[in-house]
Design a protein around this motif. Structure first.
Motif, PDB file in Angstrom:
ATOM      1  N   GLU A   6     -11.073  13.789 -19.848  1.00 54.28           N
ATOM      2  CA  GLU A   6     -12.472  13.389 -19.746  1.00 54.28           C
ATOM      3  C   GLU A   6     -12.526  11.889 -19.533  1.00 54.28           C
ATOM      4  O   GLU A   6     -11.669  11.150 -19.959  1.00 54.28           O
ATOM      5  CB  GLU A   6     -13.249  13.815 -20.988  1.00 54.28           C
ATOM      6  N   THR A   8     -14.870   8.368 -19.671  1.00 51.71           N
ATOM      7  CA  THR A   8     -16.099   7.798 -20.194  1.00 51.71           C
ATOM      8  C   THR A   8     -16.881   7.129 -19.088  1.00 51.71           C
ATOM      9  O   THR A   8     -18.084   7.106 -19.080  1.00 51.71           O
ATOM     10  CB  THR A   8     -15.779   6.760 -21.270  1.00 51.71           C
ATOM     11  N   ASP A 161     -17.286  15.098 -26.942  1.00 49.43           N
ATOM     12  CA  ASP A 161     -18.401  14.389 -26.318  1.00 49.43           C
ATOM     13  C   ASP A 161     -19.693  15.074 -26.729  1.00 49.43           C
ATOM     14  O   ASP A 161     -19.785  16.295 -26.710  1.00 49.43           O
ATOM     15  CB  ASP A 161     -18.273  14.427 -24.791  1.00 49.43           C
TER      16      ASP A 161
HETATM   17 ZN   LIG Z   1     -15.539  11.110 -24.275  1.00 50.57          ZN
END
Ligand SMILES: [Zn+2]
Ligand SMILES: [Zn+2]
Length: 337
Positions: A6, A8, A161
């Motif tokens: 993932e 940011t 998240d």
């Molecule tokens: Zn994250």
């Protein structure tokens, strides 16, 4: 939801966590603890984090110092967010190698893995293998404290998240968001547990709120150990960068429903690093989505044996919605290692 990869910086929207009651073993199976990171509770009752940092380029003293400053700011933020119960006690920073939990490329432009559709800007960071003891953070040379902290928390606290709640784990960039805190039940807007709840479940003796905490207090000073290497450790750098690429590719195939290609990418990772737990976990997700339950179960078992340690997430991951109904799945989670 195969979450190891993932970003940011340009976060794509993640699925909301399915609203399921987690069930998992009272005592999660024990797993190996790879080097380069530790979190220990001190006699004074503080959780002390130590983390190794590797710069994949040559770094001078000034670069080490500027990155240490970022880590000090990260320690302050973690201290503030955990009401004075966690902080970074020590970092070891080395150059010309990849032996660390935070792996830095000074200039992101020459980081070849970043070319293509997943290209990240010069200030981004990414957490890989975040649900395993092998987690590591890839960062460009100057990640903002808030992003660096967000990625670290994926690794050390197994946070997810949280795309719509007011929290540092909110993945998307939204104006006016409150990002310098860990959400509790009042600020938590997603399904599943709030980040504070996950933390309280994970650490015995943690308090929220902590009546002893004085707002504005500072964490104990951070110790920095520096090491300038004479030679590059090219081989490991190469393997890590390839792993990263294969993982990105595999997850893209998974997301577009091309399961055979996804399997191939994850299996390639195992050729580079036998037993890599995130690859096994992603293989399990792929088989589960293909409804090949037996192979999915075997792959989960391999992931756990090799360091996947987020048993809680196994009980929530939407990819296993079908598989979770089987007695074999429950048996696997409850088995003592
Ligand atoms: Zn994250
Ligand atoms: Zn949160």
């Amino acid at each position: 939801m195969h979450m190891y990869f993932e970003k940011t910086f340009y976060l794509s929207a993640f699925l909301l966590l399915a609203s399921v009651q987690p069930f998992y073993a009272e005592t999660p199976p024990s797993v190996k603890e790879p080097a380069g990171y530790s979190i220990k509770k001190s006699d004074a009752g503080l959780w002390e984090i130590s983390v190794d940092i590797a710069v994949q380029d040559e770094a001078d003293e000034a670069f080490f110092d500027q990155f240490a400053k970022r880590m000090e700011n990260t320690s302050k933020l973690i201290w503030e967010m955990t009401q004075g119960q966690f902080y970074i006690k020590e970092i070891k920073i080395s150059d010309k190698c990849s032996d660390g939990r935070i792996i830095i490329k000074k200039g992101a432009k020459d980081w070849d893995i970043l070319a293509g559709p997943n290209a990240m800007g010069g200030t981004g960071a990414t957490c890989y293998e975040s649900n395993t003891t092998n987690w590591y953070v890839y960062a460009a040379g100057r990640p903002p404290t808030i992003i660096l902290t967000h990625e670290l928390l994926h690794g050390i606290f197994k946070f997810k998240d949280e795309n719509s709640c007011a929290c540092i784990m909110r993945g998307t960039q939204i104006e006016g968001r409150e990002i310098n805190k860990i959400c509790d039940d009042t600020g938590h807007k997603e399904t599943g547990k709030s980040c504070w709840k996950r933390l309280l479940d994970r650490y015995d003796g943690l308090k929220y709120p902590d009546p002893a905490y004085k707002a504005g207090s500072q964490p104990p000073p951070m110790n920095t150990v520096k090491k300038h290497n004479k030679e590059f450790n090219d081989k490991k750098e190469n393997i890590l960068n390839k792993k990263l690429y294969l993982e990105m590719a595999g997850i893209q195939h998974l997301d577009t429903g091309d399961y055979e290609k996804a399997l191939k990418s994850f299996q390639e990772i195992l050729k580079l690093e036998a037993g890599e737990p995130a690859a096994w976990y992603n293989i399990a997700c792929t088989y589960a989505l293909m409804n090949r339950q037996k192979e999915a179960l075997e792959a989960i078992e391999k992931a756990i044996k090799n360091g996947f340690d987020d048993i809680e997430w196994l009980g929530e991951d939407p990819d296993f919605a079908q598989l979770r109904q089987t007695p074999e799945f429950r048996k696997l989670l409850n088995r003592d290692k």
